[in-house]
Design a protein around this motif. Structure first.
Motif, PDB file in Angstrom:
ATOM      1  N   ILE A   7     -30.982 -55.794 -15.686  1.00  0.00           N
ATOM      2  CA  ILE A   7     -29.778 -56.283 -15.028  1.00  0.00           C
ATOM      3  C   ILE A   7     -28.870 -57.050 -15.979  1.00  0.00           C
ATOM      4  CG2 ILE A   7     -30.779 -56.263 -12.733  1.00  0.00           C
ATOM      5  CD1 ILE A   7     -31.387 -59.195 -12.997  1.00  0.00           C
ATOM      6  N   GLN A   8     -29.445 -57.719 -16.972  1.00  0.00           N
ATOM      7  CA  GLN A   8     -28.592 -58.434 -17.912  1.00  0.00           C
ATOM      8  C   GLN A   8     -27.850 -57.477 -18.836  1.00  0.00           C
ATOM      9  OE1 GLN A   8     -30.645 -61.666 -19.859  1.00  0.00           O
ATOM     10  NE2 GLN A   8     -31.242 -62.616 -17.914  1.00  0.00           N
ATOM     11  N   LEU A   9     -28.385 -56.294 -19.045  1.00  0.00           N
ATOM     12  CA  LEU A   9     -27.651 -55.288 -19.812  1.00  0.00           C
ATOM     13  C   LEU A   9     -26.476 -54.748 -19.002  1.00  0.00           C
ATOM     14  CD1 LEU A   9     -30.450 -53.300 -21.681  1.00  0.00           C
ATOM     15  CD2 LEU A   9     -29.160 -55.313 -22.416  1.00  0.00           C
ATOM     16  N   ASP A  10     -26.599 -54.722 -17.685  1.00  0.00           N
ATOM     17  CA  ASP A  10     -25.444 -54.379 -16.859  1.00  0.00           C
ATOM     18  C   ASP A  10     -24.312 -55.373 -17.082  1.00  0.00           C
ATOM     19  OD1 ASP A  10     -26.064 -52.020 -15.572  1.00  0.00           O
ATOM     20  OD2 ASP A  10     -27.144 -52.997 -13.956  1.00  0.00           O
ATOM     21  N   THR A  11     -24.660 -56.642 -17.217  1.00  0.00           N
ATOM     22  CA  THR A  11     -23.635 -57.656 -17.489  1.00  0.00           C
ATOM     23  C   THR A  11     -22.979 -57.416 -18.838  1.00  0.00           C
ATOM     24  OG1 THR A  11     -24.675 -59.312 -16.078  1.00  0.00           O
ATOM     25  CG2 THR A  11     -23.261 -60.120 -17.834  1.00  0.00           C
ATOM     26  N   LEU A  12     -23.738 -56.979 -19.819  1.00  0.00           N
ATOM     27  CA  LEU A  12     -23.128 -56.650 -21.111  1.00  0.00           C
ATOM     28  C   LEU A  12     -22.151 -55.490 -20.973  1.00  0.00           C
ATOM     29  CD1 LEU A  12     -25.943 -56.959 -23.823  1.00  0.00           C
ATOM     30  CD2 LEU A  12     -24.144 -58.581 -23.193  1.00  0.00           C
ATOM     31  N   ARG A  13     -22.490 -54.513 -20.132  1.00  0.00           N
ATOM     32  CA  ARG A  13     -21.535 -53.434 -19.865  1.00  0.00           C
ATOM     33  C   ARG A  13     -20.252 -53.990 -19.238  1.00  0.00           C
ATOM     34  NH1 ARG A  13     -26.326 -50.902 -17.896  1.00  0.00           N
ATOM     35  NH2 ARG A  13     -26.994 -49.143 -19.181  1.00  0.00           N
ATOM     36  N   ASP A 267     -32.924 -66.888 -20.399  1.00  0.00           N
ATOM     37  CA  ASP A 267     -33.341 -67.900 -19.445  1.00  0.00           C
ATOM     38  C   ASP A 267     -32.254 -68.961 -19.293  1.00  0.00           C
ATOM     39  OD1 ASP A 267     -35.920 -66.821 -18.915  1.00  0.00           O
ATOM     40  OD2 ASP A 267     -36.619 -67.599 -20.848  1.00  0.00           O
ATOM     41  N   GLY A 268     -32.478 -69.890 -18.419  1.00  0.00           N
ATOM     42  CA  GLY A 268     -31.584 -71.024 -18.264  1.00  0.00           C
ATOM     43  C   GLY A 268     -30.234 -70.636 -17.692  1.00  0.00           C
ATOM     44  N   MET A 269     -29.214 -71.412 -18.046  1.00  0.00           N
ATOM     45  CA  MET A 269     -27.881 -71.209 -17.507  1.00  0.00           C
ATOM     46  C   MET A 269     -27.305 -69.864 -17.911  1.00  0.00           C
ATOM     47  SD  MET A 269     -24.489 -73.627 -17.843  1.00  0.00           S
ATOM     48  CE  MET A 269     -24.301 -73.265 -19.603  1.00  0.00           C
ATOM     49  N   LEU A 270     -27.534 -69.469 -19.179  1.00  0.00           N
ATOM     50  CA  LEU A 270     -27.031 -68.172 -19.630  1.00  0.00           C
ATOM     51  C   LEU A 270     -27.678 -67.038 -18.844  1.00  0.00           C
ATOM     52  CD1 LEU A 270     -26.800 -68.484 -23.526  1.00  0.00           C
ATOM     53  CD2 LEU A 270     -24.921 -68.268 -21.893  1.00  0.00           C
ATOM     54  N   GLY A 271     -28.960 -67.168 -18.555  1.00  0.00           N
ATOM     55  CA  GLY A 271     -29.637 -66.145 -17.781  1.00  0.00           C
ATOM     56  C   GLY A 271     -29.080 -66.036 -16.378  1.00  0.00           C
ATOM     57  N   LEU A 376     -42.364 -52.143 -21.594  1.00  0.00           N
ATOM     58  CA  LEU A 376     -40.997 -52.563 -21.323  1.00  0.00           C
ATOM     59  C   LEU A 376     -41.001 -53.768 -20.396  1.00  0.00           C
ATOM     60  CD1 LEU A 376     -39.290 -49.121 -20.740  1.00  0.00           C
ATOM     61  CD2 LEU A 376     -39.571 -50.389 -22.857  1.00  0.00           C
ATOM     62  N   GLN A 377     -40.447 -54.864 -20.855  1.00  0.00           N
ATOM     63  CA  GLN A 377     -40.321 -56.057 -20.026  1.00  0.00           C
ATOM     64  C   GLN A 377     -38.949 -56.026 -19.378  1.00  0.00           C
ATOM     65  OE1 GLN A 377     -42.782 -58.039 -19.496  1.00  0.00           O
ATOM     66  NE2 GLN A 377     -44.136 -57.011 -20.930  1.00  0.00           N
ATOM     67  N   ARG A 378     -38.891 -55.778 -18.092  1.00  0.00           N
ATOM     68  CA  ARG A 378     -37.629 -55.667 -17.363  1.00  0.00           C
ATOM     69  C   ARG A 378     -37.207 -57.047 -16.856  1.00  0.00           C
ATOM     70  NH1 ARG A 378     -35.643 -50.484 -18.236  1.00  0.00           N
ATOM     71  NH2 ARG A 378     -37.400 -49.066 -18.288  1.00  0.00           N
ATOM     72  N   THR A 379     -35.959 -57.390 -17.086  1.00  0.00           N
ATOM     73  CA  THR A 379     -35.485 -58.656 -16.586  1.00  0.00           C
ATOM     74  C   THR A 379     -35.486 -58.693 -15.077  1.00  0.00           C
ATOM     75  OG1 THR A 379     -33.206 -57.887 -16.708  1.00  0.00           O
ATOM     76  CG2 THR A 379     -34.066 -59.069 -18.603  1.00  0.00           C
ATOM     77  N   VAL A 380     -35.384 -57.515 -14.445  1.00  0.00           N
ATOM     78  CA  VAL A 380     -35.391 -57.487 -12.984  1.00  0.00           C
ATOM     79  C   VAL A 380     -36.719 -57.992 -12.435  1.00  0.00           C
ATOM     80  CG1 VAL A 380     -36.265 -55.146 -12.683  1.00  0.00           C
ATOM     81  CG2 VAL A 380     -34.706 -56.098 -11.006  1.00  0.00           C
ATOM     82  N   ALA A 381     -37.787 -57.891 -13.193  1.00  0.00           N
ATOM     83  CA  ALA A 381     -39.091 -58.329 -12.722  1.00  0.00           C
ATOM     84  C   ALA A 381     -39.100 -59.842 -12.523  1.00  0.00           C
ATOM     85  CB  ALA A 381     -40.170 -57.931 -13.716  1.00  0.00           C
ATOM     86  N   ARG A 382     -38.290 -60.582 -13.283  1.00  0.00           N
ATOM     87  CA  ARG A 382     -38.265 -62.022 -13.143  1.00  0.00           C
ATOM     88  C   ARG A 382     -37.623 -62.447 -11.834  1.00  0.00           C
ATOM     89  NH1 ARG A 382     -35.466 -64.973 -15.757  1.00  0.00           N
ATOM     90  NH2 ARG A 382     -33.929 -63.646 -16.722  1.00  0.00           N
ATOM     91  N   ARG A 383     -36.822 -61.575 -11.239  1.00  0.00           N
ATOM     92  CA  ARG A 383     -36.140 -61.926 -10.004  1.00  0.00           C
ATOM     93  C   ARG A 383     -37.057 -61.784  -8.815  1.00  0.00           C
ATOM     94  NH1 ARG A 383     -29.932 -60.480  -9.953  1.00  0.00           N
ATOM     95  NH2 ARG A 383     -30.380 -60.927  -7.791  1.00  0.00           N
TER      96      ARG A 383
END
Length: 383
Positions: A7-13, A267-271, A376-383
């Protein structure tokens, strides 16, 4: 290979396509280095994601190169072709900017060669297709390398592509005056695509970006800004060529580090910022935003007599009107047109389904003779 998303790569897009919109709608003169930087970010993302996807497929016991290649090309066609050729059909029907004469080139994904050999951005409303052509040319060749070449040679091949692209930049001052071809021919973009690919290749063997890149990227970014803001001097000056080379090469390290960080999950505010739903959705529809925005700008300019804001020139009026129209059309295209078609991808798994597992699983745990499986560590898993 997965319905889960980085999902954070979507933000880069979303960031990349916003830079392009700024350059085409708001920036003085109708262009900005930020637009080109957005395209370079798209290239690094594409190289990383496509290579990771192909290596992921290769790391399964059920892998077969022929099946993976057929599925790759089928899935790319499902994702890319329908809106792309819908736009070409609309341009043909309306003949905006007398663009019909060039449509065959665009239909064959040779837009970059069309503009390069003419050394002119006519027709303007399709000029952004040059980067889509670059990506399609990359898609034709790169899967063959990733799926067929000896695994132990893939990293060396990727580094070789980067070196070839960098060497290409030193060819132009000797062979020809700087022209559109220096930016539009495939070697001029292979460094960004291959840098993203190299990140995926390194991840596949359990390492991340090198230490010098992690520590040195702020210096590269600062130097890039100094070069961009420097006086380019007159045409054909001594500084013109090295300035162009530096503007192309210096952002590569920062872009790779940013993609690596977001693919791991900030992580944190940037995340939290990188996982804001509006940014994620903008990233998800970014292909449509990029594809449609010059077309909608052309229509807005034709409708200027009925629009109270000034859309005929670069500025806030153009950014608001054409930008809003672009977002609306891209969102509708995604919901009504693109997303339903994407459901057809399930008929083209990269590897044969076995038991309860599917080729679309996000993580492969079976090692192969070529090395360990890609985790593959997916950022979506953290949600």
């Amino acid at each position: 290979m997965t319905n889960q998303r980085d999902i954070q790569l979507d933000t880069l897009r979303a960031v990349a396509v916003t830079l392009v919109l700024y350059a085409h709608f708001l920036a003085p003169g109708g262009s900005s280095f930020l637009g080109h930087l957005g395209v370079r970010l798209f290239f690094v993302l594409s190289g990383f994601l496509i290579t990771r996807l192909l290596l992921d497929a290769r790391d399964t016991h059920a892998f077969a190169a022929g099946t993976a290649l057929r599925s790759f090309y089928a899935r790319r066609a499902i994702r890319i072709f329908p809106p792309y050729f819908a736009v070409l059909g609309l341009v043909w029907l309306t003949d905006l900017e007398q663009a019909r004469s060039s449509l065959a080139w665009h239909a064959l994904y040779l837009s970059n060669f069309w503009y390069a050999q003419r050394n002119d951005w006519t027709p303007w409303l399709l000029c952004h297709f040059w980067s889509l052509s670059i990506e399609e040319q990359f898609y034709l060749a790169w899967p063959l390398i990733m799926l067929i070449a000896p695994r132990r040679r893939i990293e060396a091949i990727t580094i070789g592509v980067i070196c070839f692209s960098l060497a290409y930049r030193f060819y132009w001052p000797i062979a020809a005056d700087p022209a559109l071809a220096r930016d539009l021919l495939p070697p001029a973009s292979m460094d960004a695509l291959a840098c993203g690919a190299l990140l995926a290749v390194r991840r596949a063997r359990g390492v991340d970006v090198p230490r010098w890149m992690r520590l040195g990227w702020p210096a590269f970014a600062a130097l890039f800004l100094l070069v961009v803001w420097s006086d380019p001097g007159p045409a054909n000056s001594t500084w013109e060529w090295p300035r162009w080379v530096l503007v192309q090469v210096l952002p590569l390290a920062p872009l790779v580090v940013i993609v690596a960080a977001c693919s791991n999950g900030l992580d944190g505010m940037l995340g939290r910022l990188a996982e804001l739903p509006p940014l994620i959705f903008l990233g998800r529809i970014s292909y449509g935003v990029y594809l449609y925005h010059p077309i909608l700008l052309a229509y807005a300019v034709k409708a200027q007599p009925w629009i109270p804001l000034n859309v005929s020139e670069q500025g806030a009026g153009r950014f608001l009107v054409a930008g809003a129209a672009t977002l609306v059309v891209a969102a509708l295209s995604w919901v009504v047109f693109e997303k339903p078609l994407n459901g057809l991808k399930r008929y083209f798994p990269y590897v044969a389904r076995q038991g309860v597992g599917m080729a679309g699983d996000a993580r492969w745990t079976s090692p192969t003779a070529d090395g360990p499986a890609l985790d593959l560590q997916r950022t979506v898993a953290r949600r």
